[in-house]
Design a protein around this motif. Structure first.
Motif, PDB file in Angstrom:
ATOM      1  N   LYS A  89       0.831  -1.210   0.000  1.00  0.00           N
ATOM      2  CA  LYS A  89       0.000   0.000   0.000  1.00  0.00           C
ATOM      3  C   LYS A  89       0.863   1.256   0.000  1.00  0.00           C
ATOM      4  N   TYR A  92       2.240   1.657  -3.511  1.00  0.00           N
ATOM      5  CA  TYR A  92       1.185   2.063  -4.445  1.00  0.00           C
ATOM      6  C   TYR A  92       0.786   3.529  -4.271  1.00  0.00           C
ATOM      7  N   SER A  93       0.722   3.987  -3.045  1.00  0.00           N
ATOM      8  CA  SER A  93       0.154   5.307  -2.777  1.00  0.00           C
ATOM      9  C   SER A  93       1.195   6.412  -2.598  1.00  0.00           C
ATOM     10  N   ASP A 118       3.719   2.636 -11.093  1.00  0.00           N
ATOM     11  CA  ASP A 118       3.090   3.380 -12.185  1.00  0.00           C
ATOM     12  C   ASP A 118       3.534   2.847 -13.540  1.00  0.00           C
ATOM     13  N   GLN A 149      -6.919  -4.155 -12.525  1.00  0.00           N
ATOM     14  CA  GLN A 149      -6.639  -2.823 -13.053  1.00  0.00           C
ATOM     15  C   GLN A 149      -6.021  -2.889 -14.447  1.00  0.00           C
ATOM     16  N   LYS A 207      -1.742  11.365 -10.259  1.00  0.00           N
ATOM     17  CA  LYS A 207      -1.656  10.065  -9.579  1.00  0.00           C
ATOM     18  C   LYS A 207      -2.408  10.104  -8.255  1.00  0.00           C
ATOM     19  N   THR A 208      -2.201  11.155  -7.486  1.00  0.00           N
ATOM     20  CA  THR A 208      -2.831  11.275  -6.165  1.00  0.00           C
ATOM     21  C   THR A 208      -4.349  11.262  -6.268  1.00  0.00           C
ATOM     22  N   TYR A 210      -6.260   9.882  -8.645  1.00  0.00           N
ATOM     23  CA  TYR A 210      -6.705   8.528  -8.976  1.00  0.00           C
ATOM     24  C   TYR A 210      -6.516   7.559  -7.807  1.00  0.00           C
ATOM     25  N   HIS A 211      -5.336   7.576  -7.215  1.00  0.00           N
ATOM     26  CA  HIS A 211      -5.013   6.568  -6.210  1.00  0.00           C
ATOM     27  C   HIS A 211      -5.741   6.784  -4.887  1.00  0.00           C
ATOM     28  N   LYS A 212      -6.047   8.015  -4.583  1.00  0.00           N
ATOM     29  CA  LYS A 212      -6.819   8.279  -3.360  1.00  0.00           C
ATOM     30  C   LYS A 212      -8.175   7.579  -3.430  1.00  0.00           C
ATOM     31  N   ASN A 214      -8.912   5.000  -5.522  1.00  0.00           N
ATOM     32  CA  ASN A 214      -8.698   3.560  -5.689  1.00  0.00           C
ATOM     33  C   ASN A 214      -8.292   2.861  -4.398  1.00  0.00           C
ATOM     34  N   LEU A 215      -7.723   3.635  -3.462  1.00  0.00           N
ATOM     35  CA  LEU A 215      -7.220   3.053  -2.221  1.00  0.00           C
ATOM     36  C   LEU A 215      -8.322   2.344  -1.429  1.00  0.00           C
TER      37      LEU A 215
END
Length: 256
Positions: A89, A92-93, A118, A149, A207-208, A210-212, A214-215
């Motif tokens: 995690k 990824y984040s 990424d 994904q 990225k932030t 999208y990933h926020k 998706n988390l």
């Protein structure tokens, strides 16, 4: 600290190396705990680009089989799964542009970790597999999430069920990795050079965003994998899978 995972900083770039080459960088409990610490360190650092690679001839062969055999205690196993979640995690984040450089074999938990990046750049001949099924288990380390994904649910299911070992070139055609190249070291260096002249803060902001979002889903998958792995470890198929692995033969699964 055993230096099973090393970190080197060069300007904007942080290089994380899985450093257990004598075991094809397979991950035992000690290494996982160290990796979680190093991932958090890099996440908090000033680096904007992160390259994750493996020392020696493999990226990572996955989870150490001895770790699976030695941890019958449910509490100890939960601790391992929590550490895996924390490490993956964090990778990824982290608010950086991340690259997994697959110089060789990448399997099981090693592939889950690699796919959290990424960009995934692989040596053309590198062997790649999500092969938990071979010992009657399911992917962990967010493997279900990352496969979905990149491939979509339908193909991800089939690839997980088959556990096929493929070369990076085939994996790139499927979209499982981004690039398969004749010289992964050179290709990665070129890509890092390109990123160093890119508007990284804008890229990281995308990225932030999208990933926020998706988390939340990833955390749900981690929970499902932890629960499922506990259940699968009790099955006769898993016991047969482990026995066959140790005896270097094909397992005889019975769906039990």
């Amino acid at each position: 600290m055993s230096n099973r995972v090393t970190v080197q900083y060069e300007g904007k770039v942080a290089k994380i190396t899985l450093n257990r080459p004598d075991k094809m960088n397979s991950m035992n409990q000690e290494m996982l705990e160290e990796m979680a610490e190093k991932m958090e360190e890099v996440s908090q650092s000033e680096a904007q680009i992160v390259v994750l690679s493996g020392e020696g001839r493999a990226f990572s062969a996955g989870g150490d089989i001895n770790m699976m055999l030695e941890n019958d205690d449910p509490n100890e196993f939960k601790k391992i799964m929590d550490t895996i979640e924390k490490a993956v995690k964090s990778f990824y984040s982290m608010p950086k542009i991340t690259i997994s450089k697959l110089n060789g074999a990448t399997a099981g938990l090693g592939l889950s970790l690699a796919l959290a990046a990424d960009y995934v750049i692989a040596q053309k001949e590198a062997k790649i597999a999500m092969n938990f099924i071979g010992i009657g288990l399911i992917p962990d380390g967010g493997g279900h999430f990352f496969m979905e994904q990149r491939l979509g649910t339908h193909l991800a299911k089939q690839m997980i069920w088959e556990g096929k070992m493929m070369q990076a070139e085939e994996a790139a055609k499927l979209g499982l990795v981004d690039f398969a190249t004749e010289n992964v070291e050179e290709a990665t260096q070129k890509y890092v050079g390109k990123l160093q002249h890119a508007p990284l803060r804008a890229m990281i902001q995308t990225k932030t965003i999208y990933h926020k979002e998706n988390l939340k889903k990833l955390e749900s998958y981690f929970a499902g994998e932890a629960e499922g792995q506990v259940a699968m470890r009790q099955t006769k198929d898993h016991q047969e899978g482990i026995k066959a692995f140790m005896e270097k033969r094909k397992p005889e699964f019975r769906g039990e």
